[in-house]
Motif scaffolding. Structure first.
Motif, PDB file in Angstrom:
ATOM      1  N   ASP A 198       5.906   4.977   0.335  1.00  0.00           N
ATOM      2  CA  ASP A 198       4.955   3.982  -0.152  1.00  0.00           C
ATOM      3  C   ASP A 198       4.832   2.794   0.796  1.00  0.00           C
ATOM      4  N   ASN A 199       5.882   2.480   1.542  1.00  0.00           N
ATOM      5  CA  ASN A 199       5.889   1.286   2.384  1.00  0.00           C
ATOM      6  C   ASN A 199       6.129   1.536   3.872  1.00  0.00           C
ATOM      7  N   TRP A 200       6.420   2.759   4.237  1.00  0.00           N
ATOM      8  CA  TRP A 200       6.801   3.051   5.615  1.00  0.00           C
ATOM      9  C   TRP A 200       5.823   4.045   6.225  1.00  0.00           C
TER      10      TRP A 200
ATOM     11  N   TYR B  24       7.111  -1.057   8.504  1.00  0.00           N
ATOM     12  CA  TYR B  24       7.582  -1.120   7.118  1.00  0.00           C
ATOM     13  C   TYR B  24       6.952  -2.341   6.452  1.00  0.00           C
ATOM     14  N   SER B  25       6.339  -2.147   5.291  1.00  0.00           N
ATOM     15  CA  SER B  25       5.623  -3.208   4.586  1.00  0.00           C
ATOM     16  C   SER B  25       6.298  -3.544   3.267  1.00  0.00           C
ATOM     17  N   HIS B  26       6.094  -4.786   2.817  1.00  0.00           N
ATOM     18  CA  HIS B  26       6.674  -5.223   1.546  1.00  0.00           C
ATOM     19  C   HIS B  26       5.712  -6.192   0.867  1.00  0.00           C
ATOM     20  N   GLU B  27       5.489  -5.999  -0.424  1.00  0.00           N
ATOM     21  CA  GLU B  27       4.622  -6.888  -1.205  1.00  0.00           C
ATOM     22  C   GLU B  27       5.459  -7.966  -1.881  1.00  0.00           C
ATOM     23  N   ILE B  28       5.199  -9.222  -1.527  1.00  0.00           N
ATOM     24  CA  ILE B  28       5.858 -10.344  -2.179  1.00  0.00           C
ATOM     25  C   ILE B  28       5.108 -10.728  -3.442  1.00  0.00           C
TER      26      ILE B  28
ATOM     27  N   HIS C  98       1.629 -10.323   1.560  1.00  0.00           N
ATOM     28  CA  HIS C  98       2.336  -9.134   2.037  1.00  0.00           C
ATOM     29  C   HIS C  98       2.954  -9.427   3.402  1.00  0.00           C
TER      30      HIS C  98
ATOM     31  N   SER D 290       5.248  -7.457   6.794  1.00  0.00           N
ATOM     32  CA  SER D 290       5.646  -6.190   7.408  1.00  0.00           C
ATOM     33  C   SER D 290       6.337  -6.461   8.732  1.00  0.00           C
TER      34      SER D 290
END
Length: 309
Positions: A126-128, A147-151, A156, A158
């Protein structure tokens, strides 16, 4: 440099203006049949046999479960002020050259075709995501990962890495090896806004390396091998603003600092989507350093095919 900053500030205002303009109705769904037909409405029923939607134009519609390809909740950013619903932006993670904090969604990927070569990305999770790019000559060959991440829905981040190598062409530069000349960029992104309208700030470190040696004609061998390299700080400001169902404004830039000078390139463009999974982009690139912009517009065109499993 002053003109560049004014242009970036103006585009950022457009991209972020009314970011939260979407309606608060989060109960609408999009049902896509196997033949591509789409229905949008409020989900009234979803069981093993059928799905029933309350649509604005047809009223209640019953769709047999076996003819349904997918059921997806409509993002708030897809609902416009007048109630119209746009199809989802299938390329939110990429500008012209740089990327941002949004991930390539799971079971999705894309292939970008440019006059200079190819670029592809696909989601591992989902994020990579993982991908690569190269010219039509095969050099350099570049591997990319992010690699991404939703704060929060409107924030967002990455981090990722690009690494490329000249492969067989490195011998042209007298390095004496196939994998000894290359370089890469380690980067991080902070993205403000939605997938439809956003602005992104990124920073990173670019580096190059090579194997320096000396050829001995008497022995026919390379001697005095030594790996050398250089690095520098890099930065980018980019953004996008979707202005219709089929058109999106894109702004991209990339800069580096070398010997006290700032060198940068800017790339405004228009993205056109005649079909949701077929995306054309037309723009031009300009280059500059410190206070000067080199007035040499270079046309840039690309076609991106998005794949959904």
């Amino acid at each position: 440099m002053k003109n560049l900053l004014i242009f970036i500030a103006f585009f950022g205002f457009i991209a972020l203006n009314n970011t939260n303009f979407a309606q608060s109705d989060t109960t609408k769904y999009r049902v896509i049949k196997n033949d591509g037909t789409q229905f949008i409405g409020i989900l009234l029923k979803n069981d093993a046999k059928e799905v029933i939607l309350k649509t604005a134009s047809l009223g209640e519609v019953a769709i047999p479960k076996h003819v349904i390809k997918s059921i997806e909740k409509i993002d708030a950013s897809e609902i416009q002020q007048d109630g119209a619903i746009w199809s989802r932006n299938l390329l939110p993670s990429r500008y012209s050259i740089t990327t941002n904090g949004f991930p390539v969604r799971k079971k999705e990927g894309y292939l970008k075709i440019m006059p200079v070569g190819l670029d592809f990305q696909f989601a591992l999770t989902d994020n990579w995501s993982l991908g690569g790019m190269t010219t039509w000559y095969g050099v350099p060959a570049i591997i990319t990962t992010k690699y991404s991440h939703e704060i929060s829905p409107d924030l967002h981040i990455s981090a990722g890495l690009l690494y490329g190598n000249l492969l067989y062409a490195s011998n042209i530069f007298g390095t004496g090896g196939s994998f000894t000349t290359g370089g890469g960029i380690a980067f991080g992104n902070i993205t403000f806004g939605s997938e439809e309208r956003n602005i992104n700030v990124s920073g990173g470190y670019g580096f190059v390396h090579s194997l320096q040696n000396e050829f001995d004609p008497m022995t026919g061998q390379f001697i005095g091998e030594e790996i050398t390299g250089n690095g520098t700080g890099m930065f980018s400001i980019a953004g996008m603003a979707r202005i219709s169902e089929q058109a999106t404004l894109i702004f991209d830039s990339m800069g580096l600092i070398f010997d006290g000078e700032i060198f940068y390139g800017i790339n405004p463009a228009v993205r056109y989507m005649p079909k949701q999974q077929n995306i054309w982009q037309f723009g031009f690139g300009m280059f500059g350093y410190s206070e000067e912009i080199i007035p040499l517009p270079i046309p840039m065109i690309s076609f991106t095919k998005v794949f959904i499993k």
